[in-house]
Scaffold this active site. Structure first.
Site, PDB file in Angstrom:
ATOM      1  N   SER A   1      79.860 -46.270   0.402  1.00 47.87           N
ATOM      2  CA  SER A   1      80.257 -45.204   1.312  1.00 47.87           C
ATOM      3  C   SER A   1      79.655 -43.851   0.957  1.00 47.87           C
ATOM      4  O   SER A   1      79.315 -43.560  -0.186  1.00 47.87           O
ATOM      5  CB  SER A   1      81.775 -45.101   1.357  1.00 47.87           C
TER       6      SER A   1
ATOM      7  N   LYS B   1      71.202 -39.748   5.105  1.00 46.68           N
ATOM      8  CA  LYS B   1      71.145 -38.703   4.071  1.00 46.68           C
ATOM      9  C   LYS B   1      71.650 -37.390   4.658  1.00 46.68           C
ATOM     10  O   LYS B   1      71.769 -37.246   5.871  1.00 46.68           O
ATOM     11  CB  LYS B   1      69.689 -38.479   3.619  1.00 46.68           C
TER      12      LYS B   1
END
Lengths: 128, 430
Positions: A48, A85
């Site tokens: 996660s 990201k």
């Protein structure tokens, strides 16, 4: 495709007192997808990214018409793979920050457009 | 002022959108049944003459060259095409969708514009938002826009954008002099040969020939092309696509069929596809033809070819009814003992469903094909198939999915990334 509400067409019975106040149903597309032509859905896999609230199995709404700004969550292509990201700037240089401290951050040196595939505008997380 | 925008190696580019590992790698896409190469990106085209070659001849070679091979994924190409055309529409007053990967845009009324810059913006927007490379050609006529597009792609320094209208006459002629006449829009191979006999080999030579001579020796159509090369518009955008006058569904089988049951399934399946298209354009048909044929390329096996057609009493778009009619056609022409390679179905005598229909005096509610019930069932079937994927809901005689050995081979099919929730692209949290 949600159907718009239509006024009570039944002749018999009492007309609904709400008939004069009918509006369209709420459409999640309208709420979450600003640019339908440029919007794609991407499934998340892996550990996660809790700081961003993204978890394994979530569905990301990715809007490719947006320009990536600092602190945006983005889909980037790294080593031929899609990854999730956060775009950050350090001393005015763009970096891709990993959500998991186990992975290194990556400095963007070449063509940014080639690396940032799209900006994540929302995440869909189902609880059951 | 017109622009012609088209995708570069469109199918191959669509495959690359969701495969960042394939950037700068050679890619080819195969036709139905994985028959031959129908699209190749720049890297694959560099191998030489591979377009339209049968795949079985190239398989080894492509493997050696580390080329990624895909079966056609029309769900993906169709969706990205739709997005591209929508996006392009926002750049112009009017748009004509010319093919799956080509749009004409009408820039009328947009004066004092830097079209070279505008074309660049369009190209960049499609690249950024959809990941698809396109070429943009701008000209005062559709023919010149097409020509500009061709030059933009062929000449590397133009980098896929050319507004030929922004150039001087002299510069325009220089570009047209470098363009073979068979690259001019609408000039086919037959005309190319005949023009060559007259010493006309380039677009510039065609531009400078007398239009009346062309009309005498060729046709009004080619005369129009000459005018358009000279900047005289003869064609506007076709804003409403004309409804198809006939709908054909035909495909070679992946394996030979020699039993009637399989052939019935195949014919039923093709009729179902054709009827779907018929309903999509809001039409009905009154004639149905079925033909079957053996493999004409195999000289050493017995050959047979036959066809039958049937006329409906009242026009219909009901899949069930059309399949029943198709089955009767097949009964009339079927012969045992042959290896069949192909079936062909055509719906014709097409009219709009909304047109008033003369009902048959003797028809009963049961065989009256345009009852409300049939319309409702077809509506539900189409809705289910649009949402859940093609062929989810079907007539039983089409056969069960996966149990029909004759159907299309699509072994190298990529996921339907944009149209099926179960096949979304995956991003890794790292």
């Amino acid at each position: 495709m949600p159907l718009p509400l239509v006024g009570n067409p039944v002749a018999a019975g009492f007309p609904s007192p709400a008939d004069d106040y009918i509006e369209d149903k709420l459409d999640l597309n309208e709420h979450l997808v600003a640019h339908p032509n440029a919007t794609f859905y991407v499934r998340v896999s892996g550990e996660s990214m809790t700081q961003a609230g993204i978890q394994d199995g979530d569905t990301l709404i990715v809007d490719r018409s947006l320009n990536a700004n600092a602190n945006d969550i983005v889909i980037a292509t790294v080593n031929g793979e899609f990854t999730v990201k956060r775009l950050v700037y350090r001393r005015n240089k763009p970096w891709l920050q990993a959500g998991n401290p186990a992975y290194p951050d990556i400095q963007i040196t070449e063509d940014m457009d080639a690396i940032i595939w799209g900006v994540v505008s929302s995440v869909i997380h189902s609880f059951r | 002022m017109f622009a012609l925008v088209d995708g570069n190696s469109f199918y191959a580019s669509c495959e690359q959108v969701f495969r960042p590992d394939l950037i700068d790698k050679p890619i080819v896409v195969l036709s139905n049944n994985d028959g031959c190469v129908v699209a190749a990106n720049r890297q694959a085209k560099a191998f030489g003459n591979i377009m339209y070659q049968p795949y079985f001849k190239l398989e080894k070679f492509l493997k050696q060259k580390d080329t990624t091979v895909f079966s056609s994924n029309y769900e993906l190409y169709g969706d990205l095409s739709h997005r591209m055309h929508n996006l392009l529409a926002s750049y112009a007053v009017e748009q004509e969708i010319y093919s799956i990967d080509e749009s004409f845009l009408d820039f009328s009324g947009m004066r004092y514009f830097d079209f070279q810059d505008y074309g660049q913006q369009i190209k960049n927007a499609v690249k950024k938002q959809l990941g698809l490379p396109v070429a943009v050609g701008v000209g005062i006529t559709k023919t010149l826009a097409k020509a500009a597009n061709n030059r933009a792609k062929k000449l590397a320094h133009l980098d896929n954008v050319l507004a030929i209208s922004d150039l001087s006459e002299q510069e325009q002629n220089k570009l047209l002099a470098g363009m073979p006449v068979n690259d001019v829009w609408g000039v086919g191979s037959r005309w190319t040969r005949q023009l060559s006999d007259l010493g006309i080999n380039t677009a510039l030579q065609l531009k400078q020939v007398s239009p009346s001579l062309i009309r005498k020796r060729f046709s009004v159509v080619l005369e129009r092309t000459v005018h358009e090369l000279n900047g005289v518009p003869c064609q506007n955008l076709e804003l409403i696509a004309p409804d198809k006058k006939e709908i054909v569904s035909s495909r070679a089988f992946s394996r030979m069929i020699n039993d009637k049951h399989s052939m019935q399934q195949a014919v039923a399946r093709y009729i179902a596809r054709a009827a779907e298209k018929l309903r999509k354009q809001g039409s009905c048909c009154q004639q149905l033809s079925v033909s079957i044929t053996t493999n004409v390329f195999k000289k050493n096996v017995p050959q047979y070819h036959n066809w039958a057609n049937t006329r409906l009493i009242t026009p219909s778009h009901d899949t069930g009814l059309l399949i029943r009619q198709g089955k009767q056609c097949l009964d009339r022409i079927w012969k045992d003992g042959f290896e069949y390679k192909k079936a062909f179905v055509m719906l014709s005598n097409i009219s709009s469903s909304k047109d008033s229909v003369q009902y048959d005096l003797f028809s009963t509610e049961k065989n009256n094909p345009r009852t409300q019930k049939s319309d409702a069932i077809m509506g539900v079937m189409d809705a289910i198939n649009t949402r859940m994927g093609k062929g989810t809901c079907r007539i039983a005689s089409e056969g069960l999915r996966g149990q029909t050995h004759w159907q299309m081979k699509r072994h190298k099919h990529s996921p339907r990334y944009t149209t099926q929730w179960k096949e979304l692209p995956v991003a890794y949290l790292k």
